[in-house]
Design a protein around this motif. Structure first.
Motif, PDB file in Angstrom:
ATOM      1  N   VAL A 117     -33.159 -35.180 -16.280  1.00  0.00           N
ATOM      2  CA  VAL A 117     -31.883 -36.263 -16.678  1.00  0.00           C
ATOM      3  C   VAL A 117     -30.541 -36.126 -17.469  1.00  0.00           C
ATOM      4  O   VAL A 117     -30.647 -35.104 -17.782  1.00  0.00           O
ATOM      5  N   SER A 118     -29.677 -35.881 -16.505  1.00  0.00           N
ATOM      6  CA  SER A 118     -28.115 -35.331 -16.506  1.00  0.00           C
ATOM      7  C   SER A 118     -28.195 -35.833 -18.469  1.00  0.00           C
ATOM      8  O   SER A 118     -28.048 -37.004 -18.583  1.00  0.00           O
ATOM      9  N   GLY A 119     -27.875 -34.345 -19.121  1.00  0.00           N
ATOM     10  CA  GLY A 119     -27.513 -34.875 -20.270  1.00  0.00           C
ATOM     11  C   GLY A 119     -28.117 -34.567 -21.540  1.00  0.00           C
ATOM     12  O   GLY A 119     -28.431 -34.887 -22.803  1.00  0.00           O
ATOM     13  N   GLN A 120     -29.423 -35.151 -20.484  1.00  0.00           N
ATOM     14  CA  GLN A 120     -30.622 -34.958 -21.649  1.00  0.00           C
ATOM     15  C   GLN A 120     -32.027 -34.291 -21.851  1.00  0.00           C
ATOM     16  O   GLN A 120     -32.091 -33.335 -22.897  1.00  0.00           O
ATOM     17  N   ILE A 152     -31.898 -31.490 -24.579  1.00  0.00           N
ATOM     18  CA  ILE A 152     -30.217 -31.228 -25.460  1.00  0.00           C
ATOM     19  C   ILE A 152     -30.260 -32.173 -26.832  1.00  0.00           C
ATOM     20  O   ILE A 152     -30.810 -32.586 -26.963  1.00  0.00           O
ATOM     21  N   SER A 153     -30.179 -30.264 -27.579  1.00  0.00           N
ATOM     22  CA  SER A 153     -29.725 -31.046 -29.160  1.00  0.00           C
ATOM     23  C   SER A 153     -28.675 -31.689 -29.880  1.00  0.00           C
ATOM     24  O   SER A 153     -28.744 -32.515 -30.379  1.00  0.00           O
ATOM     25  N   VAL A 197     -26.988 -26.982 -28.045  1.00  0.00           N
ATOM     26  CA  VAL A 197     -28.482 -26.340 -28.304  1.00  0.00           C
ATOM     27  C   VAL A 197     -29.239 -26.908 -27.806  1.00  0.00           C
ATOM     28  O   VAL A 197     -29.423 -28.080 -26.972  1.00  0.00           O
ATOM     29  N   VAL A 198     -30.327 -26.282 -27.261  1.00  0.00           N
ATOM     30  CA  VAL A 198     -31.385 -26.915 -26.502  1.00  0.00           C
ATOM     31  C   VAL A 198     -32.859 -26.163 -27.596  1.00  0.00           C
ATOM     32  O   VAL A 198     -33.078 -24.908 -27.494  1.00  0.00           O
ATOM     33  N   LYS A 199     -34.082 -27.953 -27.205  1.00  0.00           N
ATOM     34  CA  LYS A 199     -34.735 -26.814 -27.923  1.00  0.00           C
ATOM     35  C   LYS A 199     -35.811 -27.029 -26.828  1.00  0.00           C
ATOM     36  O   LYS A 199     -35.755 -28.255 -25.589  1.00  0.00           O
ATOM     37  N   GLY A 200     -36.726 -26.134 -26.487  1.00  0.00           N
ATOM     38  CA  GLY A 200     -37.182 -25.715 -25.592  1.00  0.00           C
ATOM     39  C   GLY A 200     -38.858 -25.638 -25.990  1.00  0.00           C
ATOM     40  O   GLY A 200     -39.381 -25.130 -27.263  1.00  0.00           O
ATOM     41  N   VAL A 201     -39.217 -26.375 -25.412  1.00  0.00           N
ATOM     42  CA  VAL A 201     -41.153 -26.033 -25.175  1.00  0.00           C
ATOM     43  C   VAL A 201     -41.894 -25.486 -24.167  1.00  0.00           C
ATOM     44  O   VAL A 201     -41.547 -26.230 -23.589  1.00  0.00           O
TER      45      VAL A 201
END
Lengths: 179, 127
Positions: A13-16, A94-95, A103-107
Motif C-alpha cells: 500500500v503506497s506510503g504505508q 513507514i513510521s 524510518v521503517v519499522k520491520g517485522v
C-alpha cells in the motif's frame, strides 16, 4: 548473481506498508557456505531483505525518483535463526517520511513466530552534489519490480492500482527496440 | 509547554537512543560530535527522534545552515567572515557561538552544537 533478498511482494500500500516473502533454500551459496556443515541464513541478509522491502516502499512514493539509501540500522532484534526450508514473511511499515529520509519499522515472521524486529533509517540523497547520480537504470529497476509482482499487488491508499511510471515504460521500450 | 527539565530529559533520551551513549555522558555542555561521537548520518536520526518526541517539524537548515557555510559571501579561506558570523547568530540564536567566534573555521562548525544548544532549539519550537 543478483542479491534479490525477497522473492515477491504479497501486499503493498503506497506510503504505508509492504509485505514480502522470502523462501530460504539450501542451494543458495550464502547459506551453504556461511557456516560449512551448519546451513543457516545470515542475519545480515534478513536485514538487507527488509531494507529492500522498505526501500522500495519508500521510494515508490516519488515514483522511484528519490535517491534513497539505507543509512542506519536504528534497532535490531534477532530471536532465532532462519534455516533452509523456512518461508519468511517481511512486513515493513513507514513510521516517518520527509524530504530528507524515512524510518521503517520491520517485522520478520516464520509462520506466526516473530523471528526479528528492526527499525531502519533511510536517507534521501537530495543534495546538489548527487544531482546527476542515478542509483538504478530505469529499465532494470522496472524489470525487478515486475519480477517482484509489485504492479500486480500494489495499490494506492484509495485502493486504485499502482501504475508503472511512464519513464520506466519508456526505458523498457527503448531497451527492447531493435535498431 | 514542557519545562526545561522535561525538554532536557526528552532530548537526552533521543540522544541515548540515537547514539548508543550512556546516561551520564549526556550533559548540557557535551558536544554532539566531539563528546558524544555523533556522525553526520546520526543527525538525521536525532532530528527524526526529536520531531516525534516533541511533535515538531525541524527544517534541515535550522540546525545545519549549510547555505551560509558554503556561501562565498560569508566564507573566505575556510573561515566564516564577520558578516557570516552575524548571519549565523541570526539563524542560530539558540547556539552559543562564543567559542567558535575565536577561530571560526568552517571545518570546526560541525563540532559546535552542544546538548544545551539542542535543548534551547527545541524549547523555541515548542513554545
Amino acid at each position: 548473481m543478483r542479491w534479490f533478498l525477497f522473492d515477491r511482494f504479497t501486499e503493498f500500500v503506497s506510503g504505508q506498508h509492504a509485505v514480502t516473502v522470502r523462501s530460504i533454500s539450501l542451494s543458495e551459496e550464502a547459506i551453504d557456505e556461511y557456516v560449512p556443515g551448519y546451513p543457516t541464513y545470515p542475519s545480515s541478509l534478513i536485514v538487507e531483505g527488509m531494507a529492500q522491502t522498505g526501500g522500495i516502499l519508500c521510494t515508490q512514493i516519488s515514483d522511484f525518483e528519490d535517491r534513497l539509501v539505507l543509512a542506519k540500522i536504528m534497532k535490531l532484534e534477532m530471536f532465532a535463526e532462519a534455516i533452509p526450508g523456512d518461508l519468511l514473511t517481511l512486513r515493513a511499515d513507514i513510521s516517518t517520511f520527509n524530504a530528507d529520509g524515512a524510518v521503517v519499522k520491520g517485522v520478520v515472521r516464520r509462520g506466526d513466530f516473530i523471528l526479528s524486529k528492526m527499525e531502519l533509517m533511510f536517507a534521501i540523497l537530495n543534495d546538489e552534489k548527487f544531482q546527476d547520480v542515478k542509483l538504478f537504470e530505469p529499465a532494470g529497476l522496472c524489470r525487478s519490480l515486475r519480477v517482484w509482482k509489485l504492479f500486480e499487488v500494489g495499490v494506492n491508499p484509495d485502493g486504485s492500482p499502482i501504475k508503472i511510471p511512464e519513464f520506466m515504460l519508456k526505458a523498457e521500450r527503448s531497451e527492447l527496440s531493435v535498431s | 509547554m514542557p519545562s526545561n527539565e522535561e525538554v532536557f530529559e526528552k532530548v537526552k533520551e533521543a540522544l541515548i537512543d540515537a547514539l548508543g551513549v550512556d546516561d551520564d555522558e549526556v550533559t548540557p555542555e557535551a558536544t554532539l560530535v566531539g563528546d558524544l561521537g555523533a556522525e553526520s548520518i546520526d543527525f538525521l536520526d536525532i532530528v527524526f527522534k526529536l520531531e516525534k518526541a516533541f511533535d515538531i517539524t525541524i527544517p534541515r537548515d535550522d540546525l545545519f545552515p549549510d547555505d551560509v557555510l558554503t556561501n562565498a559571501e560569508y566564507v573566505q579561506d575556510g573561515r566564516v567572515t564577520e558578516t557570516g558570523l552575524i548571519k549565523l547568530k541570526e539563524r542560530m540564536p539558540f547556539a552559543d557561538l562564543t567559542k567558535f567566534e575565536e577561530n571560526p573555521l568552517v571545518q570546526d562548525f560541525g563540532n559546535l552544537l552542544t546538548v544545551q544548544d539542542l535543548c534551547n532549539y527545541v524549547a523555541t519550537k515548542v513554545s
